[in-house]
Design a protein around this motif. Structure first.
Motif, PDB file in Angstrom:
ATOM      1  N   GLU A   1      24.223  -9.006  10.596  1.00  0.00           N
ATOM      2  CA  GLU A   1      24.216 -10.151   9.674  1.00  0.00           C
ATOM      3  C   GLU A   1      24.628 -11.439  10.388  1.00  0.00           C
ATOM      4  OE1 GLU A   1      24.889  -9.466   5.008  1.00  0.00           O
ATOM      5  OE2 GLU A   1      26.548  -8.732   6.255  1.00  0.00           O
TER       6      GLU A   1
ATOM      7  N   GLY B   1      21.026  -6.317   8.580  1.00  0.00           N
ATOM      8  CA  GLY B   1      22.474  -6.150   8.399  1.00  0.00           C
ATOM      9  C   GLY B   1      22.843  -5.951   6.947  1.00  0.00           C
ATOM     10  N   GLY B   2      22.270  -6.767   6.069  1.00  0.00           N
ATOM     11  CA  GLY B   2      22.540  -6.618   4.638  1.00  0.00           C
ATOM     12  C   GLY B   2      21.994  -5.300   4.095  1.00  0.00           C
TER      13      GLY B   2
ATOM     14  N   ALA C   1      26.532  -3.463  10.604  1.00  0.00           N
ATOM     15  CA  ALA C   1      25.960  -4.316   9.555  1.00  0.00           C
ATOM     16  C   ALA C   1      26.483  -5.744   9.695  1.00  0.00           C
ATOM     17  CB  ALA C   1      26.309  -3.750   8.176  1.00  0.00           C
ATOM     18  N   LYS C   2      27.766  -5.907   9.938  1.00  0.00           N
ATOM     19  CA  LYS C   2      28.344  -7.248  10.097  1.00  0.00           C
ATOM     20  C   LYS C   2      27.782  -7.939  11.344  1.00  0.00           C
ATOM     21  CE  LYS C   2      32.584  -6.285   7.614  1.00  0.00           C
ATOM     22  NZ  LYS C   2      34.002  -5.947   7.699  1.00  0.00           N
TER      23      LYS C   2
ATOM     24  N   GLU D   1      24.939   1.804   3.310  1.00  0.00           N
ATOM     25  CA  GLU D   1      26.274   2.400   3.470  1.00  0.00           C
ATOM     26  C   GLU D   1      27.004   2.479   2.137  1.00  0.00           C
ATOM     27  OE1 GLU D   1      29.782   4.039   4.819  1.00  0.00           O
ATOM     28  OE2 GLU D   1      27.804   4.023   5.735  1.00  0.00           O
TER      29      GLU D   1
ATOM     30  N   THR E   1      29.160   1.906  10.959  1.00  0.00           N
ATOM     31  CA  THR E   1      28.063   1.342  10.180  1.00  0.00           C
ATOM     32  C   THR E   1      28.434  -0.043   9.661  1.00  0.00           C
ATOM     33  OG1 THR E   1      27.406   3.581   9.523  1.00  0.00           O
ATOM     34  CG2 THR E   1      26.484   1.772   8.250  1.00  0.00           C
ATOM     35  N   ASP E   2      29.662  -0.174   9.163  1.00  0.00           N
ATOM     36  CA  ASP E   2      30.123  -1.488   8.687  1.00  0.00           C
ATOM     37  C   ASP E   2      30.112  -2.518   9.815  1.00  0.00           C
ATOM     38  OD1 ASP E   2      30.468  -0.549   6.122  1.00  0.00           O
ATOM     39  OD2 ASP E   2      32.631  -0.215   6.328  1.00  0.00           O
TER      40      ASP E   2
ATOM     41  N   LEU F   1      21.558  -2.542   5.822  1.00  0.00           N
ATOM     42  CA  LEU F   1      22.410  -1.466   6.327  1.00  0.00           C
ATOM     43  C   LEU F   1      23.718  -1.381   5.529  1.00  0.00           C
ATOM     44  CD1 LEU F   1      22.741   0.733   8.445  1.00  0.00           C
ATOM     45  CD2 LEU F   1      23.662  -0.991  10.010  1.00  0.00           C
ATOM     46  N   ALA F   2      24.273  -2.526   5.178  1.00  0.00           N
ATOM     47  CA  ALA F   2      25.503  -2.539   4.368  1.00  0.00           C
ATOM     48  C   ALA F   2      25.252  -1.938   2.988  1.00  0.00           C
ATOM     49  CB  ALA F   2      26.041  -3.967   4.240  1.00  0.00           C
ATOM     50  N   ARG F   3      24.121  -2.269   2.373  1.00  0.00           N
ATOM     51  CA  ARG F   3      23.789  -1.695   1.053  1.00  0.00           C
ATOM     52  C   ARG F   3      23.541  -0.187   1.152  1.00  0.00           C
ATOM     53  NH1 ARG F   3      21.216  -6.523   0.902  1.00  0.00           N
ATOM     54  NH2 ARG F   3      19.158  -5.649   1.362  1.00  0.00           N
TER      55      ARG F   3
END
Length: 159
Positions: free
Chosen positions: A75, A82-83, A71-72, A89, A67-68, A85-87
């Motif tokens: 982004e 991407g942002g 997301a990267k 996670e 997931t990280d 998905l990071a939030r």
């Protein structure tokens, strides 16, 4: 009908329902005790909480690295997703940690409760044995003239 009138009627109905509830709904033990502690049951629940803790600790983080990375990658390509998905996670990990901590607390608390209750049971049993012995002894209160009272022997078996 005003709010106060409606509220008053609802409170009255609720009180009548509470008054009609049986005083012994069948949840007590045959001896009248309202709390029955079964060490085996508590041990099983504590063990299940421990296993859940172990499983969640590893399985809950299964997709974290993927997931990280996703997301990267999103982004870096300029996608707002991407942002988000990071939030998501981060939120998942925070909630997972709350759940893992709760499982640990349940397991630890039940272990402590069983151990503490057993210690209390042993202490109470010892106190009962001491009071049973005292029934057979005639111990007069200490007198100012003597430091140690005379304790006669019991006539029969003590227990």
């Amino acid at each position: 009908m005003s709010f106060d009138q409606e509220r008053s009627e609802l409170k009255t109905k609720a009180r009548m329902r509470l008054d009609s509830v049986a005083t012994d709904p069948g949840g007590t033990s045959p001896g009248g005790a309202d709390l029955i502690l079964r060490y085996d049951d508590m041990g099983k629940i504590g063990h299940a909480a421990f296993l859940l803790h172990q499983h969640l600790s590893s399985a809950g983080k299964h997709a974290q690295s993927h997931t990280d990375a996703a997301a990267k990658s999103l982004e870096s390509e300029g996608f707002d997703m991407g942002g988000a998905l990071a939030r998501a996670e981060e939120g998942w990990q925070a909630q997972l940690q709350v759940l893992v901590d709760a499982c640990a607390q349940i397991s630890n608390h039940l272990d402590y409760s069983v151990k503490s209750s057993k210690q209390d049971d042993h202490f109470i049993a010892a106190q009962i044995r001491v009071s049973k012995i005292a029934e057979y002894l005639d111990v007069p209160p200490p007198t100012p003239s003597s430091d140690a009272p005379h304790v006669p022997k019991a006539d029969g078996p003590i227990m």
